[in-house]
Design an enzyme around this catalytic site. Structure first.
Site, PDB file in Angstrom:
ATOM      1  N   THR A  81      70.762  73.204  58.475  1.00  0.00           N
ATOM      2  CA  THR A  81      71.746  73.652  57.480  1.00  0.00           C
ATOM      3  C   THR A  81      71.041  74.388  56.345  1.00  0.00           C
ATOM      4  O   THR A  81      71.456  75.481  55.944  1.00  0.00           O
ATOM      5  CB  THR A  81      72.574  72.464  56.936  1.00  0.00           C
ATOM      6  OG1 THR A  81      73.413  71.985  57.988  1.00  0.00           O
ATOM      7  CG2 THR A  81      73.449  72.879  55.762  1.00  0.00           C
ATOM      8  N   SER A 208      66.045  72.394  63.844  1.00  0.00           N
ATOM      9  CA  SER A 208      66.352  71.050  63.344  1.00  0.00           C
ATOM     10  C   SER A 208      65.536  70.023  64.120  1.00  0.00           C
ATOM     11  O   SER A 208      65.433  70.110  65.343  1.00  0.00           O
ATOM     12  CB  SER A 208      67.848  70.779  63.534  1.00  0.00           C
ATOM     13  OG  SER A 208      68.121  69.416  63.347  1.00  0.00           O
ATOM     14  N   HIS A 210      66.140  66.606  64.378  1.00  0.00           N
ATOM     15  CA  HIS A 210      66.849  65.494  65.023  1.00  0.00           C
ATOM     16  C   HIS A 210      67.652  65.903  66.254  1.00  0.00           C
ATOM     17  O   HIS A 210      68.239  65.060  66.923  1.00  0.00           O
ATOM     18  CB  HIS A 210      67.723  64.735  64.005  1.00  0.00           C
ATOM     19  CG  HIS A 210      68.977  65.439  63.599  1.00  0.00           C
ATOM     20  ND1 HIS A 210      70.218  65.076  64.076  1.00  0.00           N
ATOM     21  CD2 HIS A 210      69.183  66.472  62.762  1.00  0.00           C
ATOM     22  CE1 HIS A 210      71.138  65.863  63.533  1.00  0.00           C
ATOM     23  NE2 HIS A 210      70.532  66.716  62.732  1.00  0.00           N
ATOM     24  N   CYS A 334      80.230  67.479  62.600  1.00  0.00           N
ATOM     25  CA  CYS A 334      80.520  67.783  61.193  1.00  0.00           C
ATOM     26  C   CYS A 334      82.022  67.853  60.937  1.00  0.00           C
ATOM     27  O   CYS A 334      82.482  67.657  59.834  1.00  0.00           O
ATOM     28  CB  CYS A 334      79.907  69.122  60.811  1.00  0.00           C
ATOM     29  SG  CYS A 334      78.269  69.317  61.456  1.00  0.00           S
TER      30      CYS A 334
END
EC number: 2.8.1.7
Length: 410
Positions: A81, A208, A210, A334
């Protein structure tokens, strides 16, 4: 009692697009940096700092190697993000005195779309490209959208909701020919499918930790050095990360991301075989047992760890409640808390009824054949039950077109 079930641990995790469990080898690599090797990697005057700095640089080279980048082109961030925001807003701020147009896609991750909406309020023009019914963009539409004012094209590699793989090589070629920067959110593809930033002409790429069996709270942004790409930083401070992202680096998390990238590099082929085999087994066995189940997104041009299915005649929410032994989601993690149908599915032209029935199943490194078989049995028996109770399913079987029904208001 089936003795096989004794070996199964319930609930079964099938939400690998939302996050992944940490690989034990990653955890093992991180632990010393929480305890004895606790130095600040920016402390240059003693061995604690040097040790941490060496670990950070080794991890940086592991991340770079996985996408064919140079070590110096990797900037550590808190996750994809932040990387997406830094890439999109950073380019817009740096080049806005020369150009004022950005192109992205309607099915991008919410943080890309929100970053673009934020820039629209600042006067940047944004074009949101449509997608075809298979979830993939049309290259001619992209070509025609580029103007002499276009500074950036942002297209993700693997969609987080439907798993389709966009033609990055062709997109990169178009961008390079037109002299436009190309950013890709590669969070869902990094370490899962082969990505080469030079072959694909990618200028910026968001990563990212994870999503690849690494820790949460760490990510990276690839920023090309030749030809040089400049971004205005979002965070000012001590000038770490080539001045693009200030703040003390979290050594344990970075070591974890590096180790996760190293494992993905050496085991990608093995992981891909495993995931593809389970995808075929899962999908074929569901299709054998129940009708009117639709795979959303192109069947071939996709990462097969993402299986987004619509089950006609039942509500997605009722399916999730019925199969609570499976950890799955409707839409992206999300936005799965909202009851709106997925904007990605709607932009593919899928009707509201079918979009509401969509469930995303994730298959990953630690998914077993036994778990997949259990999932298939559970899904098929529960869908049969839900359809027996569903007036919509009954009407569909009688050939009634649900779109033409006028519902009375009570």
């Amino acid at each position: 009692m089936n003795p096989q079930l004794n070996k199964l641990t319930l609930p079964i995790y099938m939400d690998y697009q939302a996050t992944t469990p940490i690989d034990p080898r990653v955890m093992e690599a991180m632990l010393p940096y929480f305890t004895t090797k606790f130095g600040n990697p920016h402390s240059r005057s003693h061995s604690f700092g040097w040790e941490a700095e060496n670990a950070v640089e080794e991890a940086r080279s592991m991340v770079a190697k996985l996408i064919g980048a140079d070590t110096k082109e990797i900037i550590f961030t808190s996750g994809a993000t932040e990387s997406n925001n830094l890439a999109i807003k950073g380019i817009a701020k740096f080049y806005s005195n020369k150009k004022n147009h950005i192109i992205t896609v309607v099915s991008e991750h919410k943080c890309v779309l929100d970053a673009c909406r934020h820039l629209e309020q600042e006067g940047i023009k944004i074009t949101y490209l449509p997608i075809k019914p298979n979830g993939i963009i049309d290259l001619e539409t992209l070509k025609n959208a580029i103007t002499d004012q276009t500074m950036l094209v942002s297209v993700m590699v693997v969609n987080n909701e439907i798993g389709v793989v966009q033609p990055l090589k062709e997109i990169g070629k178009i961008c390079r020919e037109k002299g436009v920067f190309f950013h890709s959110d590669i969070a869902q593809g990094f370490g899962k499918i082969p990505i080469d930033v030079n072959e694909f002409n990618i200028d910026l790429a968001s990563i990212s930790g994870h999503k690849i069996y690494g820790p949460k709270g760490i990510g990276a942004l690839y920023v090309r050095k030749k030809p040089r790409v400049r971004v205005t930083p979002l965070i000012n401070g001590g000038g770490q990360e080539r001045g693009m992202r200030s703040g003390t680096l979290p050594t344990p998390l970075i070591v974890g991301l590096g180790m996760a990238a190293e494992i993905a590099y050496s085991e990608m082929e093995k992981d891909t075989k495993h995931v593809n085999y389970l995808f075929d087994r899962f999908l074929n066995n569901i299709h054998k047992r129940i009708s009117e189940v639709y795979l959303n997104g192109d069947k071939n041009q996709r990462y097969k760890g993402n299986v987004n299915l619509s089950f006609a005649g039942v509500e997605g929410e009722s399916i999730i409640l019925a199969i609570k032994d499976l950890a799955v989601s409707s839409g992206s993690a999300c936005t799965s808390a909202s009851l709106e149908p997925s904007y990605v599915l709607r932009s593919m032209g899928i009707g509201e009824e079918l979009a509401h029935t969509a469930i995303r199943f994730g298959i990953g490194r630690f998914t077993t054949e036994q778990e997949v078989d259990y999932a298939v049995n559970l899904i098929c028996s529960k869908i049969d039950k839900l359809r027996e109770l569903s007036p919509l399913w009954e009407m569909m079987q009688e050939g009634i077109d649900l779109k033409k029904i006028k519902w009375a208001v009570h």
